[in-house]
Design a protein around this motif. Structure first.
Motif, PDB file in Angstrom:
ATOM      1  N   HIS A   9      -9.293  15.939  69.165  1.00 23.14           N
ATOM      2  CA  HIS A   9      -8.324  16.781  69.878  1.00 23.14           C
ATOM      3  C   HIS A   9      -7.072  16.981  69.025  1.00 23.14           C
ATOM      4  CE1 HIS A   9      -6.352  18.703  73.229  1.00 23.14           C
ATOM      5  NE2 HIS A   9      -5.337  17.855  73.139  1.00 23.14           N
ATOM      6  N   LEU A  10      -6.623  15.927  68.356  1.00 20.80           N
ATOM      7  CA  LEU A  10      -5.453  16.057  67.496  1.00 20.80           C
ATOM      8  C   LEU A  10      -5.722  17.002  66.330  1.00 20.80           C
ATOM      9  CD1 LEU A  10      -4.188  12.385  67.493  1.00 20.80           C
ATOM     10  CD2 LEU A  10      -2.844  14.376  68.164  1.00 20.80           C
ATOM     11  N   TYR A  11      -6.949  17.013  65.833  1.00 22.73           N
ATOM     12  CA  TYR A  11      -7.274  17.983  64.787  1.00 22.73           C
ATOM     13  C   TYR A  11      -7.148  19.401  65.328  1.00 22.73           C
ATOM     14  CZ  TYR A  11      -9.827  20.833  61.475  1.00 22.73           C
ATOM     15  OH  TYR A  11     -10.178  21.833  60.594  1.00 22.73           O
ATOM     16  N   ARG A  12      -7.604  19.624  66.548  1.00 21.82           N
ATOM     17  CA  ARG A  12      -7.439  20.946  67.153  1.00 21.82           C
ATOM     18  C   ARG A  12      -5.966  21.346  67.207  1.00 21.82           C
ATOM     19  NH1 ARG A  12     -11.214  23.880  69.694  1.00 21.82           N
ATOM     20  NH2 ARG A  12     -13.275  22.991  70.122  1.00 21.82           N
ATOM     21  N   ARG A  13      -5.099  20.385  67.515  1.00 19.18           N
ATOM     22  CA  ARG A  13      -3.686  20.700  67.679  1.00 19.18           C
ATOM     23  C   ARG A  13      -2.932  20.792  66.358  1.00 19.18           C
ATOM     24  NH1 ARG A  13      -1.678  20.562  72.816  1.00 19.18           N
ATOM     25  NH2 ARG A  13      -0.301  22.056  71.789  1.00 19.18           N
ATOM     26  N   THR A  14      -3.405  20.113  65.319  1.00 24.33           N
ATOM     27  CA  THR A  14      -2.628  20.021  64.079  1.00 24.33           C
ATOM     28  C   THR A  14      -3.332  20.572  62.843  1.00 24.33           C
ATOM     29  OG1 THR A  14      -3.483  17.816  63.478  1.00 24.33           O
ATOM     30  CG2 THR A  14      -1.567  17.898  64.962  1.00 24.33           C
ATOM     31  N   LEU A  18     -14.994  25.782  62.373  1.00 23.73           N
ATOM     32  CA  LEU A  18     -14.056  26.743  62.948  1.00 23.73           C
ATOM     33  C   LEU A  18     -12.944  27.109  61.966  1.00 23.73           C
ATOM     34  CD1 LEU A  18     -13.372  25.590  66.637  1.00 23.73           C
ATOM     35  CD2 LEU A  18     -14.495  27.685  65.903  1.00 23.73           C
ATOM     36  N   PRO A  19     -12.566  28.392  61.901  1.00 25.28           N
ATOM     37  CA  PRO A  19     -11.375  28.773  61.135  1.00 25.28           C
ATOM     38  C   PRO A  19     -10.133  28.139  61.763  1.00 25.28           C
ATOM     39  CG  PRO A  19     -12.692  30.704  61.726  1.00 25.28           C
ATOM     40  CD  PRO A  19     -13.247  29.559  62.494  1.00 25.28           C
ATOM     41  N   SER A  20      -9.120  27.919  60.963  1.00 24.36           N
ATOM     42  CA  SER A  20      -7.926  27.222  61.437  1.00 24.36           C
ATOM     43  C   SER A  20      -7.234  27.954  62.573  1.00 24.36           C
ATOM     44  CB  SER A  20      -6.943  27.016  60.284  1.00 24.36           C
ATOM     45  OG  SER A  20      -6.571  28.269  59.719  1.00 24.36           O
TER      46      SER A  20
END
Length: 479
Positions: free
Chosen positions: A320-325, A403-405
Motif C-alpha cells: 500500500h505504501l508503494y501505491r502511495r509513494t 503498473l505505470p507510476s
C-alpha cells in the motif's frame, strides 16, 4: 417470578413478521426498520453515547474484553468507534439526519473519553466516581495521579481517530470541538513515534527521539524460551497490526487535512518496516522488538519469533505504501519475504503464528504457557495458526510491478449500491429479524459472564453489518 420475567422478555423480543410474502420490502419499510434499530441501539445499548461488544438479550449484562457496567463504553472495534463509523457510513449512503445525529453522539462520547495524552485506553467511564480515576482532557488537563495511558493496541486509538476524522470531513470541518479533538489526537500520535519510525504499544507522552538508535533488526545471541515478565509497552510493536494501523491512520490524516507531517510520519513508519525485516534466512517480521531491534517476548503466550500473522500485515502495508509513494524499496522487501513464507507453510496450507528464530521450527504454547513444538495442547483464547494470504499478496505485488507510476494511486470514488435480488433478500431478512423493541437478537454467549440469560445476545458487530445492509438497500432504492 423468574418464569414470568422470561416470558415477558420472549414476547418483547419476538420478531415482527412483515407478512408480504416474497415481495421485496419497500423503501419506506427499510427506512422505518433502520430508524427503529438505531433508536433502540442509541437508547438502550449505549453508555454515554458509547458502546460495548455484546449485551445479554434482557440488557442486564454487558461486556467488552471484560465485564463492564452500564456506565462504561468500550473502545476496541466493534465497539464505540466502529459503531460510530457505521452510523456515518449509513448517513453517507442515505443522507438520513437521524444517522448523522447518532454519529455525532458517538463522537461526543469519544471526545469525552479522550485522554490528556491524546488517545484512548481500553474503555470510557461516564459515572463521576469512575471518571475521577482517568485523565480525561474534557475534565481537566492536569494529570496528577489519574490514568493517562493511551494505547495503539487492537486499533483502539487509531480507529477512534479515523472515525473522528471522517466525521470532521463530512461536517466540512465546521464543528470546532470535533476538529480540535481529532487534530490534538493525531499530533500526540506523531510525538509518540520514535525517531526510527516505530510506535510503542502504549504512550502517555512524547518519546525521546534522541536516545533511539536507528539500526536494522537482527537475531539476538540468545532467545529465552521462558517468559521474562518484563514490561514491553514501550517496545517497538507490530503486534495485532498496531504499527500498520498507525500508518494507515497517518495516511488518512494526510488525505483529510493535507498536512505534510502526517505523510512524513507514514513514510517513517514504512521505513521502520524495512528496518524491522530480519535478515536471511528468515526475512520476516517479529511481533515486538526491543531497543536493539531484537525480537522479544510480549505477553506470556507471545515468544520472540518470526510472526506468520503480523508479517503478512506488514507485507500488505508495504504494498500500500508503494501505491502511495512509488518507493520500490517497499516492493523489494515483499519480494524477498514471500519465498521464505511459502517455504514455512504448514501441511494444512496455513502459517504458524510463531516461527522459531534461526531454526524456523513452528513454535506453540501449551495450556500452561510452556513453549513447545507440538500443536496438540493449545490455549483456546489465541490464534497460534493463521490463514495464509500469500497468494493474494503475490498477486498484488505482480500487479504493482507492472503498473505505470501514474496509475499506482487513485482515491476510491463513492459508489451508490445497485438494487439486486440478493440485496432485497438480505434487507428483508434484516427487517423481519428485528424484535418489537427494534433489536437484533441472536443465539450466543457472553464470554466474560458465567451465564447468558436465555442463551441470546445483542452484538455490536451484528448491528453494524445489518445497519449497512439496510442503508445500502435504501440507497439503491433511491436511484
Amino acid at each position: 417470578m423468574v418464569c414470568a420475567l422470561a416470558a415477558a422478555i420472549a414476547i418483547v423480543a419476538a420478531p415482527i413478521a412483515r407478512g408480504y410474502g416474497d415481495e421485496p420490502p419497500t423503501r419506506e419499510e427499510a427506512v422505518q426498520a433502520m430508524h427503529r434499530a438505531v433508536a433502540f441501539f442509541r437508547d438502550h445499548a449505549s453508555a454515554g453515547g458509547g458502546y460495548v461488544f455484546r449485551l445479554s438479550e434482557d440488557l442486564s449484562l454487558r461486556e467488552g474484553e471484560g465485564k463492564v457496567g452500564d456506565s462504561t463504553a468500550w473502545i476496541e472495534p466493534p465497539a464505540t468507534p466502529a459503531v460510530g463509523l457505521a452510523y456515518l457510513n449509513a448517513y453517507r449512503l442515505t443522507n438520513d439526519p437521524i444517522l448523522l445525529d447518532a454519529a455525532r453522539q458517538t463522537a461526543t462520547a469519544l471526545i469525552n473519553g479522550q485522554l490528556v495524552s491524546g488517545g484512548w485506553g481500553e474503555q470510557i467511564e461516564f459515572a463521576p466516581r469512575d471518571r475521577a480515576r482517568y485523565a480525561y482532557r474534557v475534565d481537566s488537563m492536569e494529570v496528577g495521579k489519574r490514568r493517562n495511558t493511551s494505547t495503539l493496541d487492537d486499533n483502539k486509538t487509531q480507529s477512534s481517530l479515523r472515525f473522528l476524522m471522517q466525521l470532521d470531513s463530512t461536517l466540512e470541518f465546521r464543528d470546532a470541538k470535533l476538529h480540535e479533538a481529532a487534530r490534538f489526537g493525531l499530533d500526540r500520535v506523531l510525538t509518540a513515534q520514535y525517531r526510527n519510525g516505530a510506535w510503542p504499544q502504549r504512550f502517555d507522552g512524547p518519546n525521546d527521539q534522541a536516545e533511539v538508535p536507528v539500526v536494522k533488526a537482527s537475531f539476538p545471541e540468545q532467545s529465552p524460551k521462558t517468559f521474562p515478565k518484563q514490561k514491553y509497552d514501550s517496545f517497538y510493536t507490530l503486534n495485532d497490526n498496531t504499527h500498520c494501523d498507525a500508518i494507515a491512520t497517518m495516511l488518512e490524516a494526510w488525505d483529510t487535512y493535507q498536512d505534510p507531517r502526517y505523510k512524513e510520519a507514514a513514510i517513517r513508519g514504512g521505513d521502520f518496516l524495512l528496518l524491522a525485516q530480519l535478515p536471511q534466512p528468515q526475512p520476516g517480521w517479529a511481533q515486538q522488538y526491543d531497543y536493539q531491534m531484537h525480537p522479544v517476548w510480549a505477553r506470556k503466550f507471545e515468544p520472540p519469533s518470526i510472526s506468520g500473522g503480523e508479517s503478512q500485515g506488514a507485507m500488505q502495508m508495504l504494498l500500500h505504501l508503494y501505491r502511495r509513494t512509488g518507493d520500490k524499496r517497499y516492493l523489494q522487501a515483499v519480494r524477498t519475504a514471500l519465498p521464505y513464507f511459502n517455504r514455512s507453510l504448514r501441511d494444512d496450507g496455513r502459517l504458524p503464528r510463531f516461527l522459531e528464530l534461526q531454526t524456523n521450527r513452528p513454535l506453540y504454547l501449551t495450556r500452561d504457557y510452556a513453549v513447545t513444538y507440538n500443536d496438540n495442547d493449545l490455549p483456546t483464547h489465541y490464534s497460534f495458526v493463521v490463514k495464509a494470504r500469500l497468494d493474494s499478496i503475490e498477486k498484488e505485488l505482480n500487479k504493482l510491478e507492472s503498473l505505470p507510476s501514474d496509475q499506482l494511486w487513485r482515491p476510491r470514488k463513492k459508489k451508490t449500491p445497485k438494487m439486486s435480488d440478493a440485496l432485497a433478500k438480505a434487507a428483508s431478512q434484516r427487517i423481519d429479524s428485528l424484535d418489537q423493541r427494534g433489536a437484533w437478537v441472536e443465539k450466543g454467549k457472553l464470554k466474560t459472564h458465567a451465564q447468558t440469560p436465555g442463551g441470546r445476545i445483542i452484538s455490536s458487530a451484528t448491528f453494524i453489518k445489518n445497519l449497512n445492509v439496510l442503508a445500502e438497500y435504501v440507497a439503491a432504492a433511491n436511484r
